[in-house]
Scaffold this motif. Structure first.
Motif, PDB file in Angstrom:
ATOM      1  N   UNK A  59       0.819  -1.210   0.000  1.00 38.62           N
ATOM      2  CA  UNK A  59       0.000   0.000   0.000  1.00 38.62           C
ATOM      3  C   UNK A  59       0.853   1.260   0.000  1.00 38.62           C
ATOM      4  N   UNK A  60       2.033   1.201   0.598  1.00 41.88           N
ATOM      5  CA  UNK A  60       2.889   2.385   0.665  1.00 41.88           C
ATOM      6  C   UNK A  60       3.841   2.498  -0.523  1.00 41.88           C
ATOM      7  N   UNK A  61       3.859   1.479  -1.408  1.00 43.21           N
ATOM      8  CA  UNK A  61       4.776   1.515  -2.552  1.00 43.21           C
ATOM      9  C   UNK A  61       4.343   2.607  -3.529  1.00 43.21           C
ATOM     10  N   UNK A  62       5.238   3.527  -3.898  1.00 43.92           N
ATOM     11  CA  UNK A  62       4.835   4.663  -4.738  1.00 43.92           C
ATOM     12  C   UNK A  62       4.746   4.341  -6.224  1.00 43.92           C
ATOM     13  N   UNK A  63       5.048   3.109  -6.610  1.00 33.36           N
ATOM     14  CA  UNK A  63       4.946   2.709  -8.016  1.00 33.36           C
ATOM     15  C   UNK A  63       3.726   1.847  -8.259  1.00 33.36           C
ATOM     16  N   UNK A  64       3.768   1.087  -9.348  1.00 33.80           N
ATOM     17  CA  UNK A  64       2.643   0.223  -9.719  1.00 33.80           C
ATOM     18  C   UNK A  64       2.887  -1.192  -9.219  1.00 33.80           C
ATOM     19  N   UNK A  65       1.908  -1.744  -8.518  1.00 28.97           N
ATOM     20  CA  UNK A  65       1.941  -3.127  -8.060  1.00 28.97           C
ATOM     21  C   UNK A  65       0.761  -3.860  -8.692  1.00 28.97           C
ATOM     22  N   UNK A  66       1.058  -4.986  -9.321  1.00 24.48           N
ATOM     23  CA  UNK A  66       0.009  -5.811  -9.920  1.00 24.48           C
ATOM     24  C   UNK A  66      -0.009  -7.160  -9.225  1.00 24.48           C
ATOM     25  N   UNK A  67      -1.159  -7.549  -8.723  1.00 20.00           N
ATOM     26  CA  UNK A  67      -1.335  -8.864  -8.112  1.00 20.00           C
ATOM     27  C   UNK A  67      -2.143  -9.731  -9.056  1.00 20.00           C
ATOM     28  N   UNK A  68      -1.684 -10.927  -9.295  1.00 14.75           N
ATOM     29  CA  UNK A  68      -2.392 -11.828 -10.204  1.00 14.75           C
ATOM     30  C   UNK A  68      -2.787 -13.099  -9.460  1.00 14.75           C
ATOM     31  N   UNK A  69      -3.997 -13.564  -9.717  1.00 11.17           N
ATOM     32  CA  UNK A  69      -4.483 -14.787  -9.076  1.00 11.17           C
ATOM     33  C   UNK A  69      -5.500 -15.445 -10.011  1.00 11.17           C
ATOM     34  N   UNK A  70      -5.651 -16.736  -9.847  1.00 14.80           N
ATOM     35  CA  UNK A  70      -6.676 -17.444 -10.632  1.00 14.80           C
ATOM     36  C   UNK A  70      -8.061 -17.244 -10.038  1.00 14.80           C
ATOM     37  N   UNK A  71      -8.077 -17.032  -8.709  1.00 16.54           N
ATOM     38  CA  UNK A  71      -9.362 -16.932  -8.015  1.00 16.54           C
ATOM     39  C   UNK A  71      -9.392 -15.674  -7.165  1.00 16.54           C
ATOM     40  N   UNK A  72     -10.232 -14.730  -7.524  1.00 20.86           N
ATOM     41  CA  UNK A  72     -10.330 -13.465  -6.790  1.00 20.86           C
ATOM     42  C   UNK A  72     -10.732 -13.696  -5.341  1.00 20.86           C
ATOM     43  N   UNK A  73     -11.564 -14.709  -5.095  1.00 21.99           N
ATOM     44  CA  UNK A  73     -12.062 -14.965  -3.748  1.00 21.99           C
ATOM     45  C   UNK A  73     -10.977 -15.343  -2.761  1.00 21.99           C
ATOM     46  N   UNK A  74      -9.791 -15.713  -3.269  1.00 17.07           N
ATOM     47  CA  UNK A  74      -8.695 -16.090  -2.370  1.00 17.07           C
ATOM     48  C   UNK A  74      -7.969 -14.888  -1.789  1.00 17.07           C
ATOM     49  N   UNK A  75      -8.203 -13.704  -2.323  1.00 11.62           N
ATOM     50  CA  UNK A  75      -7.527 -12.507  -1.846  1.00 11.62           C
ATOM     51  C   UNK A  75      -8.261 -11.939  -0.640  1.00 11.62           C
ATOM     52  N   UNK A  76      -7.484 -11.563   0.371  1.00 13.84           N
ATOM     53  CA  UNK A  76      -8.037 -11.003   1.594  1.00 13.84           C
ATOM     54  C   UNK A  76      -8.955  -9.818   1.270  1.00 13.84           C
ATOM     55  N   UNK A  77     -10.189  -9.857   1.795  1.00 12.29           N
ATOM     56  CA  UNK A  77     -11.181  -8.828   1.468  1.00 12.29           C
ATOM     57  C   UNK A  77     -10.745  -7.447   1.918  1.00 12.29           C
ATOM     58  N   UNK A  78     -10.037  -7.391   3.055  1.00 10.34           N
ATOM     59  CA  UNK A  78      -9.586  -6.089   3.563  1.00 10.34           C
ATOM     60  C   UNK A  78      -8.609  -5.437   2.589  1.00 10.34           C
ATOM     61  N   UNK A  79      -7.847  -6.259   1.898  1.00 11.00           N
ATOM     62  CA  UNK A  79      -6.894  -5.714   0.937  1.00 11.00           C
ATOM     63  C   UNK A  79      -7.554  -5.443  -0.412  1.00 11.00           C
ATOM     64  N   UNK A  80      -8.539  -6.238  -0.782  1.00  7.03           N
ATOM     65  CA  UNK A  80      -9.220  -6.053  -2.065  1.00  7.03           C
ATOM     66  C   UNK A  80      -9.781  -4.638  -2.199  1.00  7.03           C
ATOM     67  N   UNK A  81     -10.224  -4.076  -1.085  1.00  8.66           N
ATOM     68  CA  UNK A  81     -10.810  -2.732  -1.114  1.00  8.66           C
ATOM     69  C   UNK A  81      -9.774  -1.663  -1.440  1.00  8.66           C
TER      70      UNK A  81
END
Length: 464
Positions: free
Chosen positions: A350-372
């Motif tokens: 969240x504090x990284x000033x550049x672009x971060x891309x997260x890739x996953x096969x299943x969106x539901x596996x990502x922590x909801x608090x972070x998805x927001x």
């Protein structure tokens, strides 16, 4: 200049090596005198100098080299040049540090204040933070405290990835940390090569790139609109933040989530974003990042983040649910440790000033608090039959206009009949080409493609 470009390059490399060798030799000669003076003064032996600063640093402006450029680029003080040379010398002239191997006769052991650490194969002296502090300050505590800033994370040595100064473990002295010249800068000051960081156990990331262009990417219009949004941010972040006066309300950086089945273009899209903006894209190997040792995961990732911030990399976390997944209830020490790692990652991404891309096969596996916290969430679907036809046509097109397909092939039928993602289609084309050559044919036949499709479907647990 000669008529042979290759020969010109060889001459230029030879001249550069000679310049680098000359400058480094001048600097090492100075360092050798400084080290000898420091030890003699500290041991209260006769010395021609009252203090090490009576030995002036060489004027490098008279000695052009890659080392000189580095020193001038950072406007290095005398102390910084000495610390840098301390890290360089084990690679170029390790015998210069033999003075550090002398014994303290009062305890019949090496001088503790000289620092040093034991290498696995290197039998000479390897410096630590303690070695640097002794060289600069001797027994002067006030000077020692002043010089500690050279080893901090925000100093350009660490911030720019010149030195790898890892924090000491097991609650040992702060200055027992090894003082290591990074591979990138070793090559820069010796051969003049500007290498990019290599994958290693301490740098679990690899540079990804592509020779393809945006025209080669086949995605639905809605997905492309999301990608263009990220492109616009990459190209105009400063304008949005400063020019539009939004830097008070908008944080620097951009976080995107790519999700969808394997082979649908997530990695290729990340690579194309880097290519189109002339930015390096580093894929984080999350399986290598996770460590059973508490704190090791954070240390490995911090090494990546600190270089990424300076060099403006795009960070691509593949199979991100391995670490950014849902937190578990802290029923054991392992659960608590895992949750600590996730919390660290959430904060760092969240504090990284550049672009971060997260890739996953299943969106539901990502922590909801972070998805927001994502600026964009993009679904990469399995292509429909129209997009599949386009993928087949692009995959089988030739740069030299040679038609590699037999007349019996009906790509429209294949695209409509078999539901495959772009990555799987490329695998089928590769298999078909190999099969054709094996059968001593210069054309791919329908049967080659069907065999390849059958193999791909079996991988996914599906039948033809």
């Amino acid at each position: 200049m000669t008529a042979n470009p290759q020969q010109d390059i060889q001459i230029e490399c030879t001249e550069r090596l000679a310049q680098n060798a000359s400058a480094l030799q001048v600097e090492m000669n100075w360092f050798e005198k400084v080290l000898e003076a420091r030890v003699l003064i500290y041991l209260e032996n006769e010395c021609a100098y009252r203090c090490i600063y009576d030995l002036p640093a060489p004027d490098l402006t008279e000695t052009p080299s890659d080392y000189t450029d580095l020193v001038l680029e950072h406007k290095m003080m005398v102390e910084e040049r000495l610390v840098l040379m301390l890290a360089i010398i084990p690679h170029l002239k390790p015998q210069l540090l033999n003075l550090f191997l002398c014994m303290d006769q009062s305890i019949n052991k090496p001088f503790i204040e000289f620092g040093g650490w034991q290498g696995k194969r290197h039998h000479g002296f390897l410096p630590t933070g303690e070695s640097a502090m002794f060289l600069l300050s001797g027994g002067d505590t006030h000077k020692r405290l002043q010089m500690l800033s050279l080893l901090e994370r925000d100093h350009f040595f660490t911030r720019d990835g010149i030195l790898d100064i890892q924090q000491a473990n097991y609650n040992e002295s702060y200055l027992t940390s090894p003082l290591v010249l990074t591979n990138e800068y070793f090559h820069r000051i010796t051969t003049g090569q500007h290498l990019k960081p290599d994958y290693s156990m301490h740098f679990p990331a690899s540079l990804i790139s592509t020779n393809l262009h945006w025209d080669d990417l086949v995605l639905p219009a809605k997905v492309m609109a999301d990608i263009e949004h990220i492109q616009t941010w990459l190209a105009h972040q400063k304008l949005i933040m400063k020019g539009m006066g939004l830097d008070r309300s908008i944080k620097p950086g951009y976080r995107a989530l790519f999700y969808g089945p394997p082979g649908t273009g997530k990695t290729l899209t990340a690579s194309l974003l880097g290519r189109s903006t002339n930015m390096d894209v580093y894929r984080i190997d999350l399986s290598a990042v996770v460590s059973k040792y508490i704190g090791e995961t954070e240390k490995n990732l911090e090494n990546i983040f600190k270089q990424a911030e300076k060099k403006q990399w795009i960070l691509f976390f593949d199979e991100a649910d391995a670490l950014f997944g849902k937190r578990t209830s802290a029923n054991s020490s392992n659960d608590r440790h895992a949750n600590q790692e996730i919390s660290y990652l959430l904060q760092r991404v969240e504090s990284y000033p550049g672009v971060v891309i997260l890739a996953t096969n299943l969106k539901g596996n990502i922590d909801e608090a972070f998805s927001r916290r994502f600026q964009s969430v993009t679904y990469f679907p399995v292509p429909d039959k129209h997009l599949r036809l386009l993928l087949w046509e692009k995959a089988l097109s030739s740069n030299n206009n040679n038609n590699c397909l037999h007349d019996d092939i009906d790509l429209m039928h294949i695209a409509g009949q078999y539901e495959l993602a772009g990555g799987a289609i490329i695998n089928v084309v590769r298999f078909s080409a190999i099969n054709a050559i094996k059968m001593k044919r210069d054309k791919i036949q329908q049967d080659d493609l069907i065999q390849g499709i059958t193999k791909e479907l079996r991988k996914e647990g599906r039948m033809l």
